[in-house]
Design an enzyme around this catalytic site. Structure first.
Site, PDB file in Angstrom:
ATOM      1  N   CYS A   1      -5.460  28.700-140.801  1.00  0.00           N
ATOM      2  CA  CYS A   1      -5.678  27.841-141.968  1.00  0.00           C
ATOM      3  C   CYS A   1      -6.875  28.260-142.818  1.00  0.00           C
ATOM      4  O   CYS A   1      -6.782  28.237-144.044  1.00  0.00           O
ATOM      5  CB  CYS A   1      -5.797  26.380-141.536  1.00  0.00           C
TER       6      CYS A   1
ATOM      7  N   SER B   1      -0.077  25.949-141.712  1.00  0.00           N
ATOM      8  CA  SER B   1      -0.225  25.108-140.537  1.00  0.00           C
ATOM      9  C   SER B   1       0.973  25.323-139.624  1.00  0.00           C
ATOM     10  O   SER B   1       2.004  25.864-140.041  1.00  0.00           O
ATOM     11  CB  SER B   1      -0.320  23.636-140.941  1.00  0.00           C
TER      12      SER B   1
ATOM     13  N   HIS C   1      -8.578  21.097-139.240  1.00  0.00           N
ATOM     14  CA  HIS C   1      -7.635  21.793-140.118  1.00  0.00           C
ATOM     15  C   HIS C   1      -8.250  21.829-141.512  1.00  0.00           C
ATOM     16  O   HIS C   1      -9.074  20.979-141.856  1.00  0.00           O
ATOM     17  CB  HIS C   1      -6.296  21.042-140.122  1.00  0.00           C
TER      18      HIS C   1
END
Length: 300
Positions: free
Chosen positions: A104, A156, A139
């Site tokens: 990410c 993702s 994330h």
């Protein structure tokens, strides 16, 4: 079939050698094999001047997706958030040459690189911290704003936690959409960190501002959370509208050119490294206390 850049590949082979008893020999055998099928390399998107921004964003996301998510456990590209933007853009260029799978944070750097020429597009990092089954997960995506509509680019393991078309009327609508996506994965959103807009100058020696606003959902009511998100969005609009300070310093400008001063922050913001307090939260290592979900860890 992949282009070989010695520094990146050597790092990978050294890692293989450490975790596999015959790792180096296996790596050399693979690299020397002449009968391996050629791997298709994704093409970096090229746009006509008339191509609308939403279509360009879709093409950029398609390219990021074609690189695929890195499930190997080996980090192919070392990204230091403290590096100046120009250094991160050099790294993004290397990513396009290597065409290796990414995670990410790499997708965010690549998204910035591939949208630098879209000067009407505002880009800013959005980081998430979630809790699931006794563990914390992190994330990051690249938030975008075009024509007053918000969206996101990224990668993702979960389809709903990466690309968002720029259709959300407010920043809070975008964040709430991510929160709902996390809820569908049984993750509880704990913190959201929002950066400021990233310069479109690929030669800027400024650092990306990753944590302009740090919002702790355990300490905010729902309405306060929404207000803080909209306050951050307003701050970004004001900074862009006023054009505060001189342009981003570049490599060939004098060292004594100072960066723009930041405006006053809200109570939930931390503008300096000294003002930011460490979260103090550690990832629990005890898996025995976790609820029975067939031993499956949902990662995002």
């Amino acid at each position: 079939g992949l282009p070989v850049d010695e520094p990146t590949w050597e790092r990978m082979w050294r890692h293989v050698g450490r975790i596999h008893p015959e790792g180096e020999r296996v790596a050399q055998r693979i690299r020397g094999a002449a009968d391996l099928p050629k791997i298709p390399i994704p093409s970096v998107p090229v746009f006509q001047p008339s191509t609308p921004i939403p279509e360009r964003l879709e093409a950029v996301q398609r390219y990021i997706r074609e690189l695929q998510y890195n499930h190997t456990g080996t980090q192919f590209f070392e990204i230091k958030k403290s590096r100046p933007l120009t250094g991160l853009m050099d790294l993004a260029k290397e990513m396009t040459k290597e065409a290796l799978p990414i995670k990410c944070l790499e997708a965010v750097i690549l998204g910035i690189y591939l949208t630098n020429n879209m000067t009407t597009l505002d880009r800013f990092p959005i980081s998430f911290k979630t809790h699931f089954s006794g563990n914390y997960f992190r994330h990051i995506v690249l938030g975008v704003n075009f024509g007053g509509r918000y969206g996101a680019l990224g990668i993702s393991r979960r389809e709903e936690l990466m690309y968002k078309a720029p259709v959300f009327r407010t920043l809070s609508e975008l964040i709430f959409d991510f929160e709902e996506a996390y809820r569908r994965c049984w993750h509880t959103l704990k913190k959201v960190k929002l950066g400021h807009c990233v310069s479109h100058d690929p030669h800027s020696v400024e650092q990306i501002e990753w944590k302009r606003s740090i919002l702790d959902l355990d300490k905010l009511t729902r309405e306060d959370f929404r207000k803080e998100l909209e306050r951050h969005a307003r701050d970004m609009r004001l900074k862009i509208g006023k054009g505060t300070g001189p342009p981003s310093p570049t490599k060939d400008r004098k060292k004594d050119v100072s960066s723009p001063q930041r405006g006053q922050a809200s109570p939930h913001r931390r503008n300096s490294r000294g003002d930011r307090r460490p979260s103090g939260e550690k990832k629990p290592a005890d898996s025995k206390a976790m609820p029975d979900l067939n031993g499956y860890q949902i990662r995002v």
